[in-house]
Design an enzyme around this catalytic site. Sequence first.
Site, PDB file in Angstrom:
ATOM      1  N   ASP A   1       9.208  -1.701  -5.105  1.00 65.28           N
ATOM      2  CA  ASP A   1       8.202  -1.836  -4.060  1.00 65.28           C
ATOM      3  C   ASP A   1       7.931  -3.325  -3.906  1.00 65.28           C
ATOM      4  O   ASP A   1       7.249  -3.913  -4.736  1.00 65.28           O
ATOM      5  CB  ASP A   1       6.942  -1.068  -4.469  1.00 65.28           C
ATOM      6  CG  ASP A   1       5.801  -1.257  -3.476  1.00 65.28           C
ATOM      7  OD1 ASP A   1       5.999  -1.972  -2.468  1.00 65.28           O
ATOM      8  OD2 ASP A   1       4.712  -0.694  -3.722  1.00 65.28           O
TER       9      ASP A   1
ATOM     10  N   TYR B   1       7.720  -4.207  -9.126  1.00 75.92           N
ATOM     11  CA  TYR B   1       6.519  -3.892  -8.352  1.00 75.92           C
ATOM     12  C   TYR B   1       5.868  -5.206  -7.943  1.00 75.92           C
ATOM     13  O   TYR B   1       5.059  -5.771  -8.675  1.00 75.92           O
ATOM     14  CB  TYR B   1       5.560  -3.008  -9.160  1.00 75.92           C
ATOM     15  CG  TYR B   1       4.286  -2.653  -8.440  1.00 75.92           C
ATOM     16  CD1 TYR B   1       4.307  -2.256  -7.099  1.00 75.92           C
ATOM     17  CD2 TYR B   1       3.059  -2.703  -9.079  1.00 75.92           C
ATOM     18  CE1 TYR B   1       3.139  -1.934  -6.435  1.00 75.92           C
ATOM     19  CE2 TYR B   1       1.885  -2.376  -8.421  1.00 75.92           C
ATOM     20  CZ  TYR B   1       1.934  -1.997  -7.099  1.00 75.92           C
ATOM     21  OH  TYR B   1       0.771  -1.677  -6.434  1.00 75.92           O
TER      22      TYR B   1
ATOM     23  N   HIS C   1       4.320   6.697  -1.157  1.00 73.98           N
ATOM     24  CA  HIS C   1       5.683   6.169  -0.962  1.00 73.98           C
ATOM     25  C   HIS C   1       6.695   7.300  -1.168  1.00 73.98           C
ATOM     26  O   HIS C   1       6.424   8.262  -1.888  1.00 73.98           O
ATOM     27  CB  HIS C   1       6.007   5.094  -2.002  1.00 73.98           C
ATOM     28  CG  HIS C   1       5.132   3.879  -1.961  1.00 73.98           C
ATOM     29  ND1 HIS C   1       5.597   2.639  -1.570  1.00 73.98           N
ATOM     30  CD2 HIS C   1       3.832   3.696  -2.307  1.00 73.98           C
ATOM     31  CE1 HIS C   1       4.614   1.757  -1.674  1.00 73.98           C
ATOM     32  NE2 HIS C   1       3.541   2.371  -2.115  1.00 73.98           N
TER      33      HIS C   1
END
EC number: 3.1.11.2
Length: 260
Positions: A151, A110, A252
Amino acid sequence: MRIATWNVNSVRQRLAPLLSFLKESNPDILCLQELKCEETAFPRMEVEDAGYNVVLHGQKTFNGVAILSKSPIEESTVGLPGFDHEGQSRYIEAVVSNGDAGVFRVASIYCPNGNPPDTPKYAYKLRFMKALTAHAFALLKLEEATVLAGDYNIIPEPRDAHDPSAWVADALFLPESRAAYRRLLNLGYADALRAATDDAGLYTFWDYQAGAWQKNKGIRIDHLLLSPQAADRLARVEIVKEMRAGDKPSDHVPIFAELA
DNA sequence: ATGACAACGCAACGTTGA
């Protein structure tokens, strides 16, 4: 072998969509980001009952990453090596032996958002990307099938945004951010989606606000980066766009790479 | 038309995200 990544935006709020995704899409490995809970609050029993082993690095309120795997997880490491994470849970890596498919090294990542750019938040983002690049370089020397999934909070190119001009001053699209992403690719990692298609308009995120989903005003910021040994085996990539239209969606959606 | 979202902690609304 199907490996997916998904920023769930709170795993507790997303438990029902998560379980239906596991059942219907049946990934062998799933990387999750933005758990937004500590390890003790993670719905471990529900995920294990769905047939998955779990390793995770939790954090109260923010961040939090996990790796779910049908096959046993042989080893795992928490945190990005050589990086002072300042208490933020953004990286977990595991080795999974997937039967006949062989051994895979997987990271659930992340990357920091970095906005606003004129603050320490952006410096933190670039520092994270620098440490990630150094670690990714070291991993290449293992010559394993490695997937760096997550991500990245980086829009790689103009074709990855509905309206690139709206993002020119944003940490997700600034030249330094895009260069940091390119440096990873230049090491020899393949962006799985771009190995599969040149199409524009393929997105993984749509803001909750202003009807972004209904107007398809999205961006592509969730990526699967493949080591050469993994890229050699890439058969198919799929963005599971319909998850954005379901009940209580994350902003997402999951993205899959299928390796032969 | 200048608004429009969601989650967290925690019990009012500020912070964060992208």
